[in-house]
Design a protein around this motif. Structure first.
Motif, PDB file in Angstrom:
ATOM      1  N   PRO A 154      31.293  45.712  25.667  1.00 23.04           N
ATOM      2  CA  PRO A 154      29.880  45.685  26.057  1.00 23.04           C
ATOM      3  C   PRO A 154      29.001  45.812  24.816  1.00 23.04           C
ATOM      4  N   ARG A 155      27.998  44.982  24.726  1.00 25.92           N
ATOM      5  CA  ARG A 155      27.182  44.908  23.512  1.00 25.92           C
ATOM      6  C   ARG A 155      26.607  46.267  23.125  1.00 25.92           C
ATOM      7  N   ALA A 156      26.184  47.035  24.108  1.00 28.79           N
ATOM      8  CA  ALA A 156      25.537  48.314  23.811  1.00 28.79           C
ATOM      9  C   ALA A 156      26.523  49.398  23.378  1.00 28.79           C
ATOM     10  N   SER A 157      27.841  49.125  23.501  1.00 32.57           N
ATOM     11  CA  SER A 157      28.817  50.179  23.226  1.00 32.57           C
ATOM     12  C   SER A 157      29.323  50.181  21.793  1.00 32.57           C
ATOM     13  N   VAL A 158      29.066  49.109  21.015  1.00 31.33           N
ATOM     14  CA  VAL A 158      29.635  49.005  19.673  1.00 31.33           C
ATOM     15  C   VAL A 158      28.546  49.130  18.608  1.00 31.33           C
ATOM     16  N   ARG A 159      28.967  49.615  17.448  1.00 34.60           N
ATOM     17  CA  ARG A 159      28.053  49.764  16.312  1.00 34.60           C
ATOM     18  C   ARG A 159      27.894  48.429  15.588  1.00 34.60           C
ATOM     19  N   ARG A 160      26.698  48.223  15.066  1.00 35.19           N
ATOM     20  CA  ARG A 160      26.410  47.034  14.274  1.00 35.19           C
ATOM     21  C   ARG A 160      25.654  47.440  13.009  1.00 35.19           C
ATOM     22  N   GLY A 161      25.779  46.599  11.992  1.00 33.97           N
ATOM     23  CA  GLY A 161      25.076  46.853  10.738  1.00 33.97           C
ATOM     24  C   GLY A 161      26.045  47.178   9.609  1.00 33.97           C
ATOM     25  N   ASN A 162      25.505  47.338   8.405  1.00 33.17           N
ATOM     26  CA  ASN A 162      26.309  47.583   7.216  1.00 33.17           C
ATOM     27  C   ASN A 162      26.068  48.990   6.677  1.00 33.17           C
ATOM     28  N   VAL A 163      27.133  49.571   6.116  1.00 34.54           N
ATOM     29  CA  VAL A 163      27.054  50.885   5.492  1.00 34.54           C
ATOM     30  C   VAL A 163      27.609  50.769   4.079  1.00 34.54           C
ATOM     31  N   ASN A 164      26.806  51.123   3.072  1.00 33.17           N
ATOM     32  CA  ASN A 164      27.289  51.162   1.695  1.00 33.17           C
ATOM     33  C   ASN A 164      28.092  52.445   1.492  1.00 33.17           C
ATOM     34  N   VAL A 165      29.372  52.288   1.163  1.00 35.39           N
ATOM     35  CA  VAL A 165      30.260  53.441   1.020  1.00 35.39           C
ATOM     36  C   VAL A 165      30.309  53.906  -0.431  1.00 35.39           C
ATOM     37  N   ASN A 166      30.771  53.033  -1.333  1.00 30.52           N
ATOM     38  CA  ASN A 166      30.808  53.305  -2.776  1.00 30.52           C
ATOM     39  C   ASN A 166      31.504  54.633  -3.095  1.00 30.52           C
TER      40      ASN A 166
ATOM     41  N   ALA B  30      39.376  45.275  11.208  1.00 33.72           N
ATOM     42  CA  ALA B  30      39.937  46.142  12.242  1.00 33.72           C
ATOM     43  C   ALA B  30      39.043  46.111  13.475  1.00 33.72           C
ATOM     44  N   TYR B  31      39.482  46.827  14.514  1.00 30.64           N
ATOM     45  CA  TYR B  31      38.706  46.918  15.748  1.00 30.64           C
ATOM     46  C   TYR B  31      37.286  47.427  15.460  1.00 30.64           C
ATOM     47  N   PRO B  32      36.335  47.095  16.306  1.00 31.86           N
ATOM     48  CA  PRO B  32      34.965  47.585  16.098  1.00 31.86           C
ATOM     49  C   PRO B  32      34.862  49.088  16.309  1.00 31.86           C
ATOM     50  N   LEU B  33      33.793  49.653  15.773  1.00 30.26           N
ATOM     51  CA  LEU B  33      33.501  51.069  15.977  1.00 30.26           C
ATOM     52  C   LEU B  33      32.533  51.214  17.142  1.00 30.26           C
ATOM     53  N   LEU B  34      32.713  52.265  17.910  1.00 30.13           N
ATOM     54  CA  LEU B  34      31.862  52.513  19.069  1.00 30.13           C
ATOM     55  C   LEU B  34      30.660  53.367  18.675  1.00 30.13           C
ATOM     56  N   ARG B  35      29.598  53.220  19.405  1.00 29.50           N
ATOM     57  CA  ARG B  35      28.402  54.034  19.147  1.00 29.50           C
ATOM     58  C   ARG B  35      28.669  55.516  19.369  1.00 29.50           C
ATOM     59  N   SER B  36      29.635  55.816  20.202  1.00 32.15           N
ATOM     60  CA  SER B  36      29.967  57.216  20.465  1.00 32.15           C
ATOM     61  C   SER B  36      30.718  57.862  19.311  1.00 32.15           C
ATOM     62  N   GLN B  37      31.214  57.053  18.359  1.00 33.63           N
ATOM     63  CA  GLN B  37      31.955  57.577  17.213  1.00 33.63           C
ATOM     64  C   GLN B  37      30.998  57.816  16.039  1.00 33.63           C
ATOM     65  N   SER B  38      31.137  58.950  15.383  1.00 33.23           N
ATOM     66  CA  SER B  38      30.170  59.338  14.349  1.00 33.23           C
ATOM     67  C   SER B  38      30.767  59.431  12.945  1.00 33.23           C
ATOM     68  N   ARG B  39      32.107  59.323  12.835  1.00 39.42           N
ATOM     69  CA  ARG B  39      32.728  59.513  11.528  1.00 39.42           C
ATOM     70  C   ARG B  39      33.927  58.594  11.393  1.00 39.42           C
ATOM     71  N   LEU B  40      34.046  57.972  10.212  1.00 45.11           N
ATOM     72  CA  LEU B  40      35.184  57.113   9.915  1.00 45.11           C
ATOM     73  C   LEU B  40      35.909  57.659   8.697  1.00 45.11           C
ATOM     74  N   ALA B  41      37.199  57.912   8.848  1.00 43.65           N
ATOM     75  CA  ALA B  41      38.046  58.327   7.729  1.00 43.65           C
ATOM     76  C   ALA B  41      38.859  57.117   7.281  1.00 43.65           C
ATOM     77  N   ILE B  42      38.723  56.760   5.999  1.00 43.14           N
ATOM     78  CA  ILE B  42      39.456  55.639   5.424  1.00 43.14           C
ATOM     79  C   ILE B  42      40.593  56.214   4.592  1.00 43.14           C
ATOM     80  N   GLN B  43      41.801  56.008   5.051  1.00 39.92           N
ATOM     81  CA  GLN B  43      42.977  56.546   4.374  1.00 39.92           C
ATOM     82  C   GLN B  43      43.606  55.459   3.505  1.00 39.92           C
ATOM     83  N   VAL B  44      43.685  55.721   2.204  1.00 34.91           N
ATOM     84  CA  VAL B  44      44.319  54.805   1.260  1.00 34.91           C
ATOM     85  C   VAL B  44      45.728  55.326   0.996  1.00 34.91           C
TER      86      VAL B  44
END
Length: 211
Positions: free
Chosen positions: A109-121, A185-199
């Motif tokens: 559902p369009r309203a359930s997923v996050r959109r836009g860009n985040v600069n991580v750096n 990867a799969y999209p992120l949901l609006r209900s999710q607030s944090r992403l951990a990127i494991q290298v």
């Protein structure tokens, strides 16, 4: 792809169904007998699957000649996600499971997923390997794309956790000359607030707060 027989999937996605065919072609100079026993649609990450109504069929596959086994299945009962096809075959009597690479998405559902860009750096040092700098997180309606650079150039293995939930991976790309890579990867949901990127190989994850 099997060294003896190539099995691909060609299909089109319609609002309520997927229609297409498995395409078989001899991949060496010899003829082969192929029996398709069963087929299913399976979500990436193996969380769900649905059988495809397909009669078992035995085919004599020649080199450089395409044979088509048509299929059609409903998608109205599938939950949002990315899906691929899988078939159980026997090639010259040897059983195996084949997963053609082509995929399709059942949209979120369009309203359930996050959109836009985040600069991580932010960077992570791989033990005995390159320094991996995650540059940007692109959030789209059907997937996220994480761009990174590695110095010295070497492909990095990335995994994602969104609020401690594994985010299934879809694709990886890497350019040896520039040292730049991208993971889808799969999209992120609006209900999710944090992403951990494991290298892989780095002592700690890169944490990204989602706006």
């Amino acid at each position: 792809m099997d060294e003896r027989v190539s099995i691909r999937a060609h299909f089109e996605r319609f609002p309520a169904t997927v229609k297409g065919a498995f395409v078989l072609r001899g991949a060496d100079r010899n003829p082969h007998q192929v029996r398709i026993e069963a087929a299913r649609v399976r979500e990436v990450g193996g969380r769900a699957n649905q059988p495809i109504d397909l009669d078992a069929v035995t085919l004599d596959v020649a080199p450089n000649l395409d044979l088509f086994v048509p299929f059609e299945f409903p998608i109205t009962e599938l939950s949002a996600g990315w899906y691929g096809l899988e078939c159980d075959v026997a090639i010259d009597g040897v059983a195996e499971s084949v997963r053609p690479p082509k995929r399709f998405a059942v949209p979120w559902p369009r309203a359930s997923v996050r959109r836009g860009n985040v600069n991580v750096n932010k960077a992570a040092q791989v033990d005995g390997g390159p320094k991996v700098k995650v540059e940007q997180l692109e959030c789209g309606g059907d997937a996220i794309r994480v761009s990174y650079t590695a110095a010295p150039p070497a492909p990095a293995v990335l995994h994602f956790l969104a609020d401690d939930t594994v985010v299934p991976l879809l694709d990886t790309e890497f350019d040896e000359e520039s040292g730049r890579g991208r993971v889808t990867a799969y999209p992120l949901l609006r209900s999710q607030s944090r992403l951990a990127i494991q290298v892989r190989g780095a002592p700690s994850a890169i944490e990204v707060r989602l706006p």
